[in-house]
Motif scaffolding. Structure first.
Motif, short mmCIF file in Angstrom:
data_model
loop_
_atom_site.label_atom_id
_atom_site.label_comp_id
_atom_site.label_asym_id
_atom_site.label_seq_id
_atom_site.Cartn_x
_atom_site.Cartn_y
_atom_site.Cartn_z
N ALA A 190 0.85 -1.19 0.00
CA ALA A 190 0.00 0.00 0.00
C ALA A 190 0.89 1.24 0.00
O ALA A 190 1.85 1.34 0.76
N ASP A 191 0.57 2.22 -0.87
CA ASP A 191 1.42 3.40 -0.99
C ASP A 191 0.62 4.70 -1.02
O ASP A 191 1.17 5.75 -1.38
N VAL A 192 -0.63 4.61 -0.64
CA VAL A 192 -1.42 5.82 -0.55
C VAL A 192 -2.44 5.64 0.58
O VAL A 192 -2.91 4.53 0.85
N VAL A 193 -2.72 6.77 1.26
CA VAL A 193 -3.65 6.73 2.40
C VAL A 193 -4.75 7.74 2.15
O VAL A 193 -4.48 8.89 1.79
N PHE A 194 -5.99 7.28 2.37
CA PHE A 194 -7.14 8.18 2.30
C PHE A 194 -7.61 8.49 3.72
O PHE A 194 -7.63 7.60 4.59
N GLU A 195 -7.94 9.73 3.92
CA GLU A 195 -8.54 10.12 5.20
C GLU A 195 -9.95 10.59 4.91
O GLU A 195 -10.17 11.57 4.21
N VAL A 196 -10.91 9.83 5.43
CA VAL A 196 -12.32 10.13 5.20
C VAL A 196 -13.05 10.11 6.52
O VAL A 196 -13.05 9.08 7.22
N GLU A 225 -1.61 15.06 -5.91
CA GLU A 225 -1.48 15.56 -4.54
C GLU A 225 0.00 15.73 -4.18
O GLU A 225 0.83 14.89 -4.52
N SER A 226 0.28 16.81 -3.50
CA SER A 226 1.67 17.08 -3.10
C SER A 226 1.83 17.04 -1.59
O SER A 226 2.81 17.53 -1.05
N ASP A 227 0.82 16.45 -0.92
CA ASP A 227 0.87 16.36 0.54
C ASP A 227 2.07 15.53 0.93
O ASP A 227 2.23 14.39 0.50
N THR A 228 2.91 16.09 1.75
CA THR A 228 4.16 15.42 2.13
C THR A 228 3.88 14.19 2.98
O THR A 228 4.71 13.30 3.09
N GLU A 229 2.73 14.15 3.59
CA GLU A 229 2.43 13.00 4.42
C GLU A 229 1.87 11.83 3.60
O GLU A 229 1.67 10.76 4.13
N GLY A 230 1.62 12.06 2.30
CA GLY A 230 1.09 11.01 1.45
C GLY A 230 -0.34 10.66 1.79
O GLY A 230 -0.76 9.52 1.58
N VAL A 231 -1.06 11.61 2.32
CA VAL A 231 -2.45 11.37 2.72
C VAL A 231 -3.35 12.19 1.82
O VAL A 231 -3.14 13.40 1.63
N ILE A 232 -4.39 11.55 1.28
CA ILE A 232 -5.39 12.23 0.45
C ILE A 232 -6.62 12.40 1.33
O ILE A 232 -7.21 11.42 1.78
N ARG A 233 -6.98 13.66 1.58
CA ARG A 233 -8.13 13.95 2.43
C ARG A 233 -9.37 14.19 1.56
O ARG A 233 -9.32 14.94 0.61
N ILE A 234 -10.41 13.50 1.93
CA ILE A 234 -11.67 13.67 1.24
C ILE A 234 -12.65 14.25 2.24
O ILE A 234 -12.99 13.60 3.26
N ASP A 235 -13.11 15.47 1.98
CA ASP A 235 -14.00 16.15 2.93
C ASP A 235 -15.46 15.98 2.52
O ASP A 235 -15.78 15.51 1.42
N ASP A 236 -16.30 16.36 3.43
CA ASP A 236 -17.76 16.38 3.20
C ASP A 236 -18.34 14.98 2.90
O ASP A 236 -19.35 14.84 2.21
N ILE A 237 -17.70 13.93 3.39
CA ILE A 237 -18.24 12.56 3.26
C ILE A 237 -18.26 11.93 4.65
O ILE A 237 -17.22 11.92 5.33
#
Length: 237
Positions: A190-196, A225-237
């Motif tokens: 796994a190489d990407v993290v979603f935060e929902v 995404e250029s987030d240095t933490e490698g986290v993709i944040r998805i809002d409003d869900i």
């Protein structure tokens, strides 16, 4: 060296010999006063009335004591063509008792050639002693049926040759979906993290990009995404 010849499969063709035209019918001959006919000497016959099947005239001969000495204990029947001496007819025929259950065996009979007044004999249709025991004989009377198929010709026709498909290797069904599911559950690679909604989910960005043009643009395109933490944040869900 000459170029190698290209491999070609064998040529295929098929044809069949079929009956071009047939005519069929039957004639029933009833023997009344059977016990009196037994006085007829061996080799002598009683003729039926002529009848027509397939445009040809036929007659049946009944031999109460066989048509020859070696079958004198049998009842014999013969089928004869009634016509000009030069006439030639191809036909299949079969004798049976009227009380017998019909079958489809007539088509398996040989095709006989009748010439002029020639005929073919059923020398051993039944032994007299057997006939007198069976239900075929009632009130000193019995009946036989002669089925006839007149064969007017044969012709050759072309058929489509059956294409035989070479045997192929039995390929098992794909289990890629199972492997991808295991990869997601175990989070291996796994190489990407979603935060929902305050929760995080690990995933594989190659699989996401392959399955979704939105994720493909977000992970590999100009909107990456250029987030240095490698986290993709998805809002409003």
């Amino acid at each position: 060296m000459p170029p190698a010849a290209s491999a070609r499969g064998p040529s295929r063709s098929a044809s069949a010999i079929v009956v071009a035209d047939t005519a069929r019918g039957y004639h029933i001959l009833r023997i009344d006063g059977y016990s009196l006919t037994k006085e007829t000497p061996t080799g002598e016959c009683i003729k039926s009335h002529p009848f027509t099947i397939g445009g040809h005239r036929w007659s049946i001969k009944y031999y109460p004591n066989g048509n020859k000495p070696d079958v004198k204990d049998y009842i014999s029947f013969s089928l004869h063509l009634v016509g000009a001496p030069t006439e030639k007819v191809k036909a299949q025929f079969q004798f049976r008792f009227v009380s017998e259950v019909p079958d489809n065996s007539l088509t398996s009979e040989d095709v006989d050639i009748f010439k002029g007044t020639g005929g073919w004999v059923y020398s051993k249709l039944i032994q007299r002693i057997e006939l007198e025991k069976l239900e075929h004989l009632k009130d000193d009377s019995f009946a036989v049926r002669c089925d006839i198929i007149v064969v007017n010709g044969f012709r050759a026709v072309e058929e489509h040759a059956e294409v035989i498909t070479p045997a192929l290797v039995d390929v098992p069904p794909s289990d890629l979906h199972q492997h991808l599911g295991d990869l997601l559950l175990t989070e291996k690679g796994a190489d990407v993290v979603f935060e929902v909604g305050g929760q995080t989910f690990e995933a594989h960005h190659c699989v996401l990009a392959a399955r979704s043009p939105v994720f493909s643009a977000e992970l590999f395109g100009t909107t990456k995404e250029s987030d240095t933490e490698g986290v993709i944040r998805i809002d409003d869900i």
